[in-house]
Design a protein around this motif. Sequence first.
Motif, PDB file in Angstrom:
ATOM      1  N   ARG A 109      14.774 -31.337-108.488  1.00  9.20           N
ATOM      2  CA  ARG A 109      13.486 -30.955-107.915  1.00  9.20           C
ATOM      3  C   ARG A 109      13.058 -29.576-108.380  1.00  9.20           C
ATOM      4  NH1 ARG A 109      15.025 -31.989-101.722  1.00  9.20           N
ATOM      5  NH2 ARG A 109      16.870 -30.916-102.539  1.00  9.20           N
ATOM      6  N   ARG A 110      14.012 -28.764-108.788  1.00  7.83           N
ATOM      7  CA  ARG A 110      13.669 -27.397-109.166  1.00  7.83           C
ATOM      8  C   ARG A 110      12.831 -27.357-110.444  1.00  7.83           C
ATOM      9  NH1 ARG A 110      17.938 -22.304-109.643  1.00  7.83           N
ATOM     10  NH2 ARG A 110      16.377 -20.717-110.173  1.00  7.83           N
ATOM     11  N   HIS A 111      13.206 -28.171-111.453  1.00  5.12           N
ATOM     12  CA  HIS A 111      12.423 -28.119-112.692  1.00  5.12           C
ATOM     13  C   HIS A 111      11.077 -28.800-112.517  1.00  5.12           C
ATOM     14  CE1 HIS A 111      13.675 -32.303-113.727  1.00  5.12           C
ATOM     15  NE2 HIS A 111      12.662 -32.277-114.562  1.00  5.12           N
ATOM     16  N   ARG A 112      10.992 -29.730-111.559  1.00  4.64           N
ATOM     17  CA  ARG A 112       9.691 -30.362-111.295  1.00  4.64           C
ATOM     18  C   ARG A 112       8.724 -29.365-110.670  1.00  4.64           C
ATOM     19  NH1 ARG A 112      12.682 -35.577-108.627  1.00  4.64           N
ATOM     20  NH2 ARG A 112      13.482 -36.477-110.574  1.00  4.64           N
ATOM     21  N   SER A 113       9.215 -28.556-109.758  1.00  4.00           N
ATOM     22  CA  SER A 113       8.351 -27.541-109.154  1.00  4.00           C
ATOM     23  C   SER A 113       7.985 -26.464-110.168  1.00  4.00           C
ATOM     24  CB  SER A 113       9.038 -26.902-107.938  1.00  4.00           C
ATOM     25  OG  SER A 113      10.230 -26.235-108.321  1.00  4.00           O
ATOM     26  N   PHE A 114       8.889 -26.226-111.131  1.00  7.04           N
ATOM     27  CA  PHE A 114       8.601 -25.245-112.166  1.00  7.04           C
ATOM     28  C   PHE A 114       7.448 -25.734-113.052  1.00  7.04           C
ATOM     29  CE2 PHE A 114       9.213 -23.168-116.289  1.00  7.04           C
ATOM     30  CZ  PHE A 114       9.348 -21.842-115.904  1.00  7.04           C
ATOM     31  N   ILE A 115       7.411 -27.034-113.328  1.00  2.00           N
ATOM     32  CA  ILE A 115       6.308 -27.606-114.105  1.00  2.00           C
ATOM     33  C   ILE A 115       4.981 -27.317-113.411  1.00  2.00           C
ATOM     34  CG2 ILE A 115       5.216 -29.765-114.840  1.00  2.00           C
ATOM     35  CD1 ILE A 115       8.029 -30.887-115.324  1.00  2.00           C
ATOM     36  N   GLU A 116       4.928 -27.532-112.094  1.00  2.00           N
ATOM     37  CA  GLU A 116       3.706 -27.285-111.337  1.00  2.00           C
ATOM     38  C   GLU A 116       3.300 -25.815-111.414  1.00  2.00           C
ATOM     39  OE1 GLU A 116       4.582 -28.640-107.438  1.00  2.00           O
ATOM     40  OE2 GLU A 116       4.744 -30.758-108.001  1.00  2.00           O
ATOM     41  N   GLU A 117       4.302 -24.930-111.366  1.00  2.00           N
ATOM     42  CA  GLU A 117       4.010 -23.498-111.441  1.00  2.00           C
ATOM     43  C   GLU A 117       3.428 -23.128-112.797  1.00  2.00           C
ATOM     44  OE1 GLU A 117       6.317 -19.179-110.996  1.00  2.00           O
ATOM     45  OE2 GLU A 117       7.348 -21.061-110.514  1.00  2.00           O
ATOM     46  N   ARG A 120      -0.185 -24.255-113.082  1.00  2.32           N
ATOM     47  CA  ARG A 120      -1.080 -23.374-112.312  1.00  2.32           C
ATOM     48  C   ARG A 120      -1.295 -22.031-112.998  1.00  2.32           C
ATOM     49  NH1 ARG A 120       2.068 -25.217-107.867  1.00  2.32           N
ATOM     50  NH2 ARG A 120       3.220 -23.233-107.912  1.00  2.32           N
ATOM     51  N   ALA A 121      -0.292 -21.565-113.735  1.00  5.15           N
ATOM     52  CA  ALA A 121      -0.373 -20.249-114.373  1.00  5.15           C
ATOM     53  C   ALA A 121      -1.425 -20.201-115.472  1.00  5.15           C
ATOM     54  CB  ALA A 121       0.988 -19.861-114.940  1.00  5.15           C
ATOM     55  N   SER A 122      -1.717 -21.354-116.089  1.00  5.46           N
ATOM     56  CA  SER A 122      -2.754 -21.444-117.127  1.00  5.46           C
ATOM     57  C   SER A 122      -2.496 -20.542-118.326  1.00  5.46           C
ATOM     58  CB  SER A 122      -4.140 -21.113-116.526  1.00  5.46           C
ATOM     59  OG  SER A 122      -4.488 -22.056-115.524  1.00  5.46           O
ATOM     60  N   VAL A 123      -1.222 -20.319-118.649  1.00  5.84           N
ATOM     61  CA  VAL A 123      -0.884 -19.617-119.891  1.00  5.84           C
ATOM     62  C   VAL A 123      -1.124 -20.585-121.046  1.00  5.84           C
ATOM     63  CG1 VAL A 123       0.951 -18.480-121.210  1.00  5.84           C
ATOM     64  CG2 VAL A 123       0.846 -18.211-118.726  1.00  5.84           C
ATOM     65  N   PRO A 124      -1.772 -20.171-122.136  1.00  4.69           N
ATOM     66  CA  PRO A 124      -2.006 -21.085-123.254  1.00  4.69           C
ATOM     67  C   PRO A 124      -0.713 -21.757-123.715  1.00  4.69           C
ATOM     68  CG  PRO A 124      -3.215 -19.046-123.590  1.00  4.69           C
ATOM     69  CD  PRO A 124      -2.339 -18.825-122.390  1.00  4.69           C
ATOM     70  N   VAL A 168       3.451 -30.099-119.380  1.00  2.00           N
ATOM     71  CA  VAL A 168       2.545 -28.955-119.475  1.00  2.00           C
ATOM     72  C   VAL A 168       1.536 -29.163-120.595  1.00  2.00           C
ATOM     73  CG1 VAL A 168       2.406 -26.483-119.986  1.00  2.00           C
ATOM     74  CG2 VAL A 168       4.205 -27.343-118.489  1.00  2.00           C
ATOM     75  N   SER A 169       2.004 -29.680-121.722  1.00  2.00           N
ATOM     76  CA  SER A 169       1.122 -29.908-122.868  1.00  2.00           C
ATOM     77  C   SER A 169       0.023 -30.916-122.543  1.00  2.00           C
ATOM     78  CB  SER A 169       1.940 -30.397-124.064  1.00  2.00           C
ATOM     79  OG  SER A 169       1.109 -30.702-125.165  1.00  2.00           O
ATOM     80  N   HIS A 170       0.401 -32.034-121.939  1.00  2.00           N
ATOM     81  CA  HIS A 170      -0.593 -33.061-121.623  1.00  2.00           C
ATOM     82  C   HIS A 170      -1.536 -32.622-120.506  1.00  2.00           C
ATOM     83  CE1 HIS A 170       0.645 -36.307-124.282  1.00  2.00           C
ATOM     84  NE2 HIS A 170       1.906 -35.972-124.038  1.00  2.00           N
ATOM     85  N   ALA A 171      -1.024 -31.854-119.555  1.00  2.00           N
ATOM     86  CA  ALA A 171      -1.890 -31.348-118.483  1.00  2.00           C
ATOM     87  C   ALA A 171      -2.953 -30.430-119.059  1.00  2.00           C
ATOM     88  CB  ALA A 171      -1.059 -30.613-117.436  1.00  2.00           C
ATOM     89  N   ALA A 172      -2.567 -29.598-120.005  1.00  4.45           N
ATOM     90  CA  ALA A 172      -3.522 -28.681-120.632  1.00  4.45           C
ATOM     91  C   ALA A 172      -4.534 -29.443-121.478  1.00  4.45           C
ATOM     92  CB  ALA A 172      -2.787 -27.658-121.485  1.00  4.45           C
ATOM     93  N   ALA A 173      -4.069 -30.482-122.165  1.00  2.00           N
ATOM     94  CA  ALA A 173      -4.958 -31.264-123.023  1.00  2.00           C
ATOM     95  C   ALA A 173      -6.043 -31.957-122.209  1.00  2.00           C
ATOM     96  CB  ALA A 173      -4.161 -32.291-123.811  1.00  2.00           C
ATOM     97  N   HIS A 174      -5.690 -32.420-121.009  1.00  2.00           N
ATOM     98  CA  HIS A 174      -6.652 -33.120-120.169  1.00  2.00           C
ATOM     99  C   HIS A 174      -7.713 -32.184-119.592  1.00  2.00           C
ATOM    100  CE1 HIS A 174      -3.444 -36.450-119.399  1.00  2.00           C
ATOM    101  NE2 HIS A 174      -4.094 -36.614-120.529  1.00  2.00           N
ATOM    102  N   SER A 175      -7.430 -30.891-119.588  1.00  2.00           N
ATOM    103  CA  SER A 175      -8.363 -29.937-118.994  1.00  2.00           C
ATOM    104  C   SER A 175      -9.291 -29.300-120.016  1.00  2.00           C
ATOM    105  CB  SER A 175      -7.588 -28.826-118.266  1.00  2.00           C
ATOM    106  OG  SER A 175      -6.827 -28.062-119.197  1.00  2.00           O
TER     107      SER A 175
END
Length: 304
Positions: A109-117, A120-124, A168-175
């Motif tokens: 669960r720790r790495h899953r929550s890290f993905i969410e963080e 949210r950070a929106s670093v390129p 993270v890559s796919h989340a950024a691509a969708h936005s």
Amino acid sequence: MAENDDSGLHGLQNPARSARSGHTKPAATEPQLSSSDHRTLERAIRGSVSSIVGASHPDSTAPHHGPNNGHDLALHPEHHPLARQMPGAEQAIGYRDSLLACLIDPDPRRHRSFIEELVRASVPVRTLAVHLFAPVAAELGNRWCTDEADFMQVAVASTRLSMVVNHVSHAAAHSTVEPRAQRRILLTRTHGAQHTIGVSIVASCFRDMGWAVEGGSDLEIDESLYTRLSDKPYDLLGISVSRVDEVRNCSEVIRRVQATPKIRKMKIAVGGPAVVASPLAFQRIGADFVTRSALDVMQLASHV
């Protein structure tokens, strides 16, 4: 992403660890190896794990020293003047310890929550690829080679890292809004390439910079590759190479592409653990670009 193939490694132990544990099998049932044989076996196992943790494109298999300094850019790309200028670099660097910790934590669960963080950070994503994902992949390889982690720990951590990169890559691509005239890259790998993290990081860089990314670690350099190339036009073919003895295979792919009128104008880039380890072996095989780091990949995506 395809799962890592470690079927040839399960059950093999690092000789140094076996000696420390004090557990040995009866002499009658265990073949006796010389110290030279032990060293050879250990190098082979470590080499395989280094390919898995991949950092082919992240430079995990050999130090990569940058201009005007003696720093290992695989672990500290921030010492490269171009990398220092990337937006969000300091923030990405600050995540390294947290990412390493969650990759090796028994609780998934720790790495899953890290993905969410991270999302949210929106670093390129390109900044995360250069300053976070690639150095962490390199550190995983180092921990194996220094006996700070065993094979299973590294295998689990590398799988989790691939998940983080992909999410993270796919989340950024969708936005983001895709450009009308999108450039296309097809990613493939040699038969001996077991790693997937490097390919994931390369894909994340190109996707973040507006490219349409196809293929990946599931696509080997066989007839299916040429079928894909003939189906639609690509601006770039990226080949990930795991072993130096596969240079001839790469050369054959390049020769065949350049001899095919329909696709010969397409650019070709090679990278991977083998390229990092022996870059000179790949300099004269006909590739347009030879990449040794995530920073190289980012610059390539900017200029093709």
